[in-house]
Design a protein around this motif. Structure first.
Motif, short mmCIF file in Angstrom:
data_model
loop_
_atom_site.label_atom_id
_atom_site.label_comp_id
_atom_site.label_asym_id
_atom_site.label_seq_id
_atom_site.Cartn_x
_atom_site.Cartn_y
_atom_site.Cartn_z
N TYR A 105 78.93 1.21 27.21
CA TYR A 105 77.77 1.13 28.09
C TYR A 105 77.10 2.49 28.08
O TYR A 105 77.62 3.46 28.60
N VAL A 106 75.92 2.57 27.46
CA VAL A 106 75.20 3.82 27.26
C VAL A 106 73.89 3.76 28.03
O VAL A 106 73.19 2.74 28.00
N VAL A 107 73.57 4.86 28.73
CA VAL A 107 72.35 4.92 29.54
C VAL A 107 71.51 6.12 29.12
O VAL A 107 71.98 7.25 29.14
N PHE A 108 70.27 5.84 28.73
CA PHE A 108 69.27 6.87 28.46
C PHE A 108 68.42 7.04 29.73
O PHE A 108 67.94 6.03 30.27
N GLN A 109 68.22 8.26 30.18
CA GLN A 109 67.34 8.51 31.32
C GLN A 109 66.29 9.55 30.91
O GLN A 109 66.64 10.61 30.40
N ASN A 110 65.03 9.21 31.16
CA ASN A 110 63.93 10.08 30.78
C ASN A 110 63.42 10.86 31.98
O ASN A 110 63.61 10.46 33.13
N PHE A 111 62.72 11.96 31.70
CA PHE A 111 62.10 12.73 32.77
C PHE A 111 61.09 11.92 33.56
O PHE A 111 60.81 12.20 34.72
N SER A 112 60.52 10.89 32.96
CA SER A 112 59.54 10.03 33.62
C SER A 112 60.17 9.12 34.67
O SER A 112 59.47 8.51 35.47
N GLY A 113 61.49 9.01 34.66
CA GLY A 113 62.18 8.07 35.54
C GLY A 113 62.54 6.77 34.84
O GLY A 113 63.27 5.95 35.38
#
Length: 126
Positions: A105-113
């Motif tokens: 289970y991999v989660v990408f989080q961006n500065f944009s939210g």
């Protein structure tokens, strides 16, 4: 390098040591038939490129709300210990009680939210 649920800790350590923070998405391709996702990241600060191929995708969820503006720069890329939040969500919306015990289970989080959640069998990184 190939990562599965069997060497999840090695993937977590690799991501901590890599240059994914502040990297931006160069390319993103999803193959529906093969259940594969290709993601290419580039960190211009460290001049490093990371290519990832996620295989055997069961779940791919993205948000595109741009809570803090539009930005395709990566804040974090994490490997979660388990997929219980997604499993609970699936049980609530359609009664599906599929187990993802042997999945990543991999989660990408961006500065944009914005976020991207992936549950897959394995990931290749170069």
């Amino acid at each position: 390098m190939i990562f599965t649920s069997q060497n999840k800790r090695a993937l977590q350590e690799f991501l901590v040591e890599s240059s994914v923070h502040d990297a931006y998405y160069e390319e993103f391709l999803y193959n529906w038939e093969d259940k594969k996702l290709f993601v290419s990241l580039y960190n211009s600060i460290n001049n490093k490129k990371i290519d990832m191929v996620f295989e055997g995708i069961s779940i791919l969820i993205t948000t595109n709300l741009d809570i803090w503006g539009t930005n395709n720069t990566l804040l974090s890329l994490t490997v979660e210990d388990d997929a219980l939040p997604i499993q609970s969500f699936l049980e609530k919306i359609n009664g599906n009680n599929k187990s993802f015990y042997n999945s990543l289970y991999v989660v990408f989080q961006n500065f944009s939210g914005n976020e991207m959640h992936i549950i897959c069998e394995k990931v290749y990184i170069s």
